[in-house]
Design an enzyme around this catalytic site. Structure first.
Site, PDB file in Angstrom:
ATOM      1  N   LEU A  72       0.818  -1.208   0.000  1.00 49.11           N
ATOM      2  CA  LEU A  72       0.000   0.000   0.000  1.00 49.11           C
ATOM      3  C   LEU A  72       0.854   1.262   0.000  1.00 49.11           C
ATOM      4  O   LEU A  72       2.001   1.252   0.480  1.00 49.11           O
ATOM      5  CB  LEU A  72      -0.920   0.011   1.224  1.00 49.11           C
ATOM      6  CG  LEU A  72      -1.842  -1.201   1.396  1.00 49.11           C
ATOM      7  CD1 LEU A  72      -2.735  -1.002   2.613  1.00 49.11           C
ATOM      8  CD2 LEU A  72      -2.667  -1.446   0.140  1.00 49.11           C
ATOM      9  N   CYS A  73       0.283   2.328  -0.484  1.00 51.25           N
ATOM     10  CA  CYS A  73       1.003   3.598  -0.619  1.00 51.25           C
ATOM     11  C   CYS A  73       0.901   4.416   0.665  1.00 51.25           C
ATOM     12  O   CYS A  73       0.399   5.556   0.661  1.00 51.25           O
ATOM     13  CB  CYS A  73       0.465   4.385  -1.802  1.00 51.25           C
ATOM     14  SG  CYS A  73       0.660   3.546  -3.380  1.00 51.25           S
ATOM     15  N   THR A  74       1.353   3.852   1.742  1.00 51.55           N
ATOM     16  CA  THR A  74       1.406   4.560   3.018  1.00 51.55           C
ATOM     17  C   THR A  74       2.455   3.899   3.893  1.00 51.55           C
ATOM     18  O   THR A  74       2.557   2.661   3.915  1.00 51.55           O
ATOM     19  CB  THR A  74       0.045   4.548   3.741  1.00 51.55           C
ATOM     20  OG1 THR A  74       0.233   5.035   5.088  1.00 51.55           O
ATOM     21  CG2 THR A  74      -0.553   3.145   3.800  1.00 51.55           C
TER      22      THR A  74
END
EC number: 4.1.1.20
Length: 406
Positions: free
Chosen positions: A336-338
């Site tokens: 995920l982009c976090t």
């Protein structure tokens, strides 16, 4: 454990959840044998609503404890008799109560005066009686890792409200029958002594309220909180002596002659049956740290690790592909982009390489459906139920938007 998981990895894309139904059966039998004779065991669907698991628990004598229309549908798919199901939750809507009663549900755990009024209104429209357990928040705090009553809480009536003047009259609503008391002190109750003490407090609460409110108590739902390790290979609980201790407490109560004793369980029944299998996509050094990137993350295993419920260093990753004597200290992260997408930080583990299969044990409860499934719109992993090494059923949680109005 390795062999069936490796065979499944040859048939299905990772990540996936694998559930051993023999383990579900074993744990359900084990817990039933740890409860007093005649006690009812309810399966808390919030732990895992997968119909394959719910069906196995039903076949071993468990009944359904549900809190939503989705769980209601899962219970029906699993073959549960809705007339025996208990519907609870602190925020039941008229629509949910209506759907439940239309499906045959008659037992409700009631959490407030307004909740009782809603149940009465729906029951009156259907000309059917609702059987009510008053969920109570006693004054005493429990012995539990996560307290849900005995403290300020959104759950249940504060006991003082039910003991106050006028409470008996407020319960006199059409088509609701007060049948018992429901107390759920908390989860991950760590010892036989604590489980016994919490049960005794629930029974004593029921005794006080039966006298104060002037009804015949036919059910004491003492909750549960039976513990199990989460996402690691920690030691399972020792319930030796629990049956005798609970039996002594129950038989000492005058309610023993007139009421049934109910317990709820989720994680104890299905946690040990579930394993999350994922593949290593990359191993990336970054300055002084090493990141192991998986094809799974907090969107698939976020109920506890991703939301800070447990220390991320306590998650166990078993390498199914190979054994290595070399050790690496790594952060285990997802796609995920976090930067919050982390399942473990500073974890010491055997060396891994891209392409390796890693397995996380004890995630059959509060796994997928307790996670951030919708974040970044990744597809949900397959959920595979198997028995004696053979696939029984395969499910997938549906995600994505559906247009309701243009």
């Amino acid at each position: 454990m390795d062999a069936p998981l490796l065979r499944l990895a040859e048939q299905f894309e990772t990540p996936f959840y694998a559930y051993d139904l023999a383990e579900v059966k074993r744990r359900t039998q084990e817990l039933r044998e740890s409860l007093p004779e005649g006690a009812r065991l309810l399966h808390s669907f919030k732990a895992n609503p997968l119909p394959s698991i719910a069906e196995k628990i039903r076949l071993e004598g468990g009944t359904a404890e549900i809190t939503s229309e989705g769980e209601l549908q899962a219970a029906r798919l699993a073959g549960h008799d809705m007339r025996e199901a208990l519907y609870g939750g602190p925020g039941k809507t008229v629509s949910e109560i209506t759907s439940a009663m239309a499906a045959g549900v008659r037992w409700f755990s009631c959490e407030s005066w307004r909740d009782l009024e809603r149940i009465s209104a729906v029951a009156s429209l259907r000309a059917a009686d609702a059987q009510i357990l008053l969920r109570v928040n006693p004054a005493e705090a429990p012995q539990a890792r996560l307290a849900m009553t005995g403290v300020e809480s959104q759950f249940g009536f504060d006991e003082s409200l039910l003991l106050a003047a006028g409470a008996r009259e407020k319960l006199q609503l059409p088509h609701v029958k007060i049948r018992g008391i429901h107390v759920y002190f908390g989860t991950q109750v760590a010892s036989v002594e604590a489980l016994t003490q919490n049960t005794q407090r629930a029974i004593e609460t029921a005794e006080r309220l039966e006298k104060a409110l002037g009804f015949v108590c036919s059910v004491v739902n003492a909750g549960g909180g039976f513990p199990w390790p989460y996402a690691n290979q920690g030691s399972p609980p020792d319930l030796q002596g629990l049956r005798g201790a609970l039996t002594a407490v129950w038989e000492a109560s005058p309610l023993h002659e007139t009421a049934e004793l109910w317990f709820e369980a989720g994680r104890y029944l299905c946690a040990s049956a579930g394993t999350l299998v994922s593949r290593v996509l990359d191993v990336k050094p970054s300055r002084s740290r090493t990141f192991v990137v998986l094809d799974t993350g907090i969107h698939h295993l976020g109920g506890m690790a991703g939301l800070g419920r447990i220390p991320r260093s306590s998650v166990t990753f078993q390498n199914l592909s190979r054994q290595s004597e070399n050790e690496v200290t790594a952060d285990i992260v997802g796609p995920l982009c976090t930067p919050l997408d982390s399942l473990a930080r500073g974890l010491k583990m055997p060396d891994v390489a891209a392409g390796d299969l890693l397995a996380v044990p004890n995630v059959g409860a509060y796994g997928l459906t307790a996670s951030l499934i919708g974040f970044l719109s990744h597809p949900a992993p397959a959920e595979i139920a198997y028995l004696d090494g053979e696939v029984v059923q395969v499910w997938q949680w549906r995600t994505g938007h559906q247009q309701l109005q243009s």
